[in-house]
Design a protein around this motif. Structure first.
Motif, short mmCIF file in Angstrom:
data_model
loop_
_atom_site.label_atom_id
_atom_site.label_comp_id
_atom_site.label_asym_id
_atom_site.label_seq_id
_atom_site.Cartn_x
_atom_site.Cartn_y
_atom_site.Cartn_z
N GLU A 384 0.83 -1.21 0.00
CA GLU A 384 0.00 0.00 0.00
C GLU A 384 0.86 1.25 0.00
OE1 GLU A 384 -3.73 -2.00 2.51
OE2 GLU A 384 -2.31 -0.63 3.49
N ARG A 385 1.95 1.22 0.73
CA ARG A 385 2.85 2.39 0.78
C ARG A 385 3.42 2.69 -0.59
NH1 ARG A 385 7.98 3.61 0.84
NH2 ARG A 385 8.65 1.44 0.71
N ARG A 386 3.77 1.65 -1.34
CA ARG A 386 4.41 1.85 -2.64
C ARG A 386 3.42 2.11 -3.76
NH1 ARG A 386 9.32 -2.17 -3.88
NH2 ARG A 386 9.52 -0.57 -5.47
N HIS A 387 2.20 1.57 -3.63
CA HIS A 387 1.28 1.61 -4.77
C HIS A 387 -0.09 2.20 -4.45
CE1 HIS A 387 4.04 -0.82 -7.22
NE2 HIS A 387 4.23 -1.55 -6.14
N GLY A 388 -0.35 2.50 -3.18
CA GLY A 388 -1.65 3.04 -2.83
C GLY A 388 -2.72 1.96 -2.77
N GLY A 389 -3.95 2.36 -2.50
CA GLY A 389 -5.06 1.42 -2.45
C GLY A 389 -5.07 0.63 -1.16
N VAL A 390 -6.05 -0.24 -1.03
CA VAL A 390 -6.19 -1.12 0.12
C VAL A 390 -5.89 -2.54 -0.34
CG1 VAL A 390 -7.73 -1.99 1.92
CG2 VAL A 390 -7.90 0.40 1.16
N PHE A 391 -4.88 -3.17 0.24
CA PHE A 391 -4.42 -4.48 -0.22
C PHE A 391 -5.56 -5.49 -0.24
CE2 PHE A 391 -2.66 -8.69 0.11
CZ PHE A 391 -1.50 -8.66 -0.65
N GLU A 392 -6.34 -5.55 0.86
CA GLU A 392 -7.40 -6.57 0.96
C GLU A 392 -8.48 -6.37 -0.10
OE1 GLU A 392 -5.40 -6.32 4.94
OE2 GLU A 392 -6.14 -4.87 3.44
N GLU A 393 -8.68 -5.14 -0.54
CA GLU A 393 -9.66 -4.90 -1.61
C GLU A 393 -9.07 -5.23 -2.97
OE1 GLU A 393 -10.92 -0.88 -1.25
OE2 GLU A 393 -11.89 -1.18 0.71
N ARG A 394 -7.83 -4.81 -3.18
CA ARG A 394 -7.17 -5.05 -4.48
C ARG A 394 -6.99 -6.55 -4.74
NH1 ARG A 394 -3.27 -1.78 -7.42
NH2 ARG A 394 -3.01 -0.42 -5.61
N PHE A 395 -6.65 -7.30 -3.68
CA PHE A 395 -6.32 -8.71 -3.85
C PHE A 395 -7.28 -9.63 -3.10
CE2 PHE A 395 -2.01 -6.78 -4.53
CZ PHE A 395 -1.89 -7.14 -5.86
N ALA A 396 -8.55 -9.27 -3.09
CA ALA A 396 -9.55 -10.10 -2.41
C ALA A 396 -9.60 -11.50 -3.03
CB ALA A 396 -10.92 -9.43 -2.47
N PHE A 397 -9.58 -11.57 -4.35
CA PHE A 397 -9.63 -12.87 -5.03
C PHE A 397 -8.41 -13.71 -4.68
CE2 PHE A 397 -8.25 -15.50 -8.61
CZ PHE A 397 -9.37 -16.29 -8.83
N GLU A 398 -7.22 -13.07 -4.69
CA GLU A 398 -5.98 -13.79 -4.41
C GLU A 398 -5.93 -14.30 -2.97
OE1 GLU A 398 -5.39 -11.39 -8.03
OE2 GLU A 398 -6.23 -10.97 -6.04
N LEU A 399 -6.40 -13.49 -2.04
CA LEU A 399 -6.40 -13.92 -0.64
C LEU A 399 -7.32 -15.11 -0.44
CD1 LEU A 399 -6.36 -10.43 1.13
CD2 LEU A 399 -4.52 -12.14 1.13
N ALA A 400 -8.44 -15.13 -1.16
CA ALA A 400 -9.34 -16.29 -1.08
C ALA A 400 -8.67 -17.53 -1.66
CB ALA A 400 -10.64 -15.98 -1.81
N GLU A 401 -7.94 -17.35 -2.77
CA GLU A 401 -7.23 -18.47 -3.39
C GLU A 401 -6.13 -19.02 -2.47
OE1 GLU A 401 -7.21 -19.98 -6.88
OE2 GLU A 401 -9.25 -19.50 -6.20
N LEU A 402 -5.51 -18.13 -1.70
CA LEU A 402 -4.42 -18.56 -0.82
C LEU A 402 -4.90 -19.41 0.35
CD1 LEU A 402 -2.17 -15.37 -0.63
CD2 LEU A 402 -1.58 -17.56 -1.67
N GLN A 403 -6.21 -19.42 0.59
CA GLN A 403 -6.71 -20.19 1.73
C GLN A 403 -6.39 -21.67 1.59
OE1 GLN A 403 -8.15 -18.89 4.62
NE2 GLN A 403 -7.66 -21.00 5.25
N GLN A 404 -6.42 -22.19 0.36
CA GLN A 404 -6.10 -23.60 0.16
C GLN A 404 -4.65 -23.89 0.50
OE1 GLN A 404 -6.29 -24.92 -3.95
NE2 GLN A 404 -6.11 -22.80 -4.68
#
Length: 452
Positions: A384-404
């Motif tokens: 977030e510091r380097r690119h702005g935005g909210v990480f959990e919003e930007r990568f919601a799909f990826e975080l769900a995929e990482l659950q496995q």
């Protein structure tokens, strides 16, 4: 979501992430003019340089590299002429000589060149690319084309790191891949390199070659451990004969099955660990005192087109046929065809034929993937510091995929962090693939090398 089965994740294909986006995303919309503009805009600072020498005297059947098979050593001279022109074009575009912290000669077989030709090449390079006092100067060595005298000459030219292509010491495997070299000859070269004061020696191995068995590979592992190289790279063979013609000479029936490949991979990890090697990442190992292992422990590891590196994340100039480089937020690749490469330089033009200018999404995903690949930890706040935005919003799909992966014990999904576990570190590029948006297209992963 079901728990991830580790063997299933190993028996697949995926990018090595020497860059993001990966080279298959480059396009011919990026050319010489784009490269010159990127060079003109680059921020001051040391460079890394890669030089591709494509020539080999004989073909190794497993090889997927860009190469020219020839016994005619007189072909080297016009190639060096072309390299000299290319280096001169970069000197002009960069505004004069530049400091470099890393130089690597790869191939092909760089030791295809004679002592005099290597001397000429290094002198030409040093006119434009001037190594700093602590620069890493490395070269790939085919043990079949080198002897003690050659190593002495390489040391005199300033090389301080060597990489020996071994692949396997078993005679039956060597016959099957058309690369025969004795353990004794490699041992003599490694001992000579140590005596000459080379800072680091690396040995390349390949898992999954024809006629390889867990028993035969155990013998190779024991022989490699007895050499005690500073670094070991253990690659997984990907059999793609429809893409790489030399592989058509390998009988599919001779290839080890998936359980055997996995057994050999696990045996290697266990064997290297027992002999004092740290897993650097993916398929690279280094003795605990090696600079690469130290950088890994201290969180200073980087990754570029040359693989894992202790060097800061600097621009890379790729020289020679098919060479790839990175300047700022652009990637560029030279012509893959030798004649086209030489003809373009004869016209005084940079031989860049394809590349890519990274967009904002590419840049944030590159940082995420490299954080996982190099440090095994992805900090939401840092992104977030380097690119702005909210990480959990930007990568919601990826975080769900990482659950496995979390269910399988390969990652820990901590508050504001993704951390790779010791077990996950063995399949870190599989984890990094979750953040690769270009892989969300059917069939894309078959372009890449096998994970395990």
């Amino acid at each position: 979501m079901r728990a991830l089965a580790l063997p299933d994740r190993l028996d697949t294909f995926g990018p090595r992430y020497t860059s993001y986006p990966t080279a298959d995303r480059f396009g011919d919309h990026f050319g010489p003019d784009d490269q010159r503009r990127a060079l003109a805009r680059r921020a001051p600072g040391p460079l890394s340089v890669y030089v591709h020498i494509p020539f080999c005297e004989s073909v190794c059947y497993y090889c997927a590299c860009n190469k020219v098979i020839t016994k005619h050593h007189d072909r080297a001279s016009p190639y060096l002429d072309a390299l000299t022109t290319e280096i001169g074009l970069y000197r002009t575009a960069l505004g004069g000589p530049q400091p470099i912290t890393q130089l690597h000669l790869g191939g092909g077989t760089p030791t295809f060149l004679s002592d005099a030709e290597l001397t000429r090449l290094m002198a030409t390079l040093r006119e434009t690319f001037r190594p700093t006092d602590d620069a890493e100067l490395s070269i790939e060595v085919d043990p079949r084309t080198a002897d003690a005298g050659r190593l002495v000459h390489l040391r005199q030219l300033g090389f301080n790191r060597l990489s020996f292509g071994v692949q396997d010491f078993d005679p039956d495997v060597q016959q099957a891949v058309h690369r025969v070299q004795s353990f004794e000859s490699v041992r003599a070269l490694v001992l000579q390199a140590r005596a000459l004061g080379f800072v680091s020696t690396n040995v390349d191995l390949i898992n999954g070659l024809p006629r390889q068995t867990p028993a035969s590979f155990d013998r190779t592992l024991a022989q490699v451990n007895s050499l005690r190289p500073d670094r070991i790279a253990l690659y997984s063979y990907a059999h793609l004969p429809e893409r790489f013609m030399p592989q058509r000479r390998i009988a599919s029936a001779d290839l080890p099955d998936a359980p055997s490949r996995l057994a050999m991979w696990r045996a290697a990890i266990r064997s290297f660990g027992d002999h004092g090697y740290d897993l650097i990442g993916m398929d690279h190992f280094a003795l605990a005192g090696d600079s690469l292992a130290v950088a890994r422990r201290e969180g200073r590891l980087h990754r570029n087109f040359q693989g894992y590196s202790t060097q800061p994340d600097c621009d890379l100039v790729g020289l020679g046929v098919s060479a790839i480089g990175r300047i700022g937020t652009t990637h560029a690749q030279n012509a893959k065809d030798l004649a086209a490469y030489q003809d373009t330089l004869a016209r005084g033009e940079l031989p860049v034929v394809r590349g890519l200018a990274l967009g904002a999404d590419d840049l944030v995903r590159r940082d995420a993937i490299m954080a996982l690949m190099c440090r095994g930890e992805l900090d939401h706040t840092e992104i977030e510091r380097r690119h702005g935005g909210v990480f959990e919003e930007r990568f919601a799909f990826e975080l769900a995929e990482l659950q496995q992966f979390a269910d399988a014990g390969l990652v820990e999904l901590q508050p504001r962090k993704v951390r790779v576990t010791p077990a996950g570190w063995h399949v870190v590029r599989t984890i990094a693939m979750v953040f690769d948006t270009y892989l969300r297209h059917p069939g894309r992963t078959t372009r890449f090398s096998r994970i395990g």
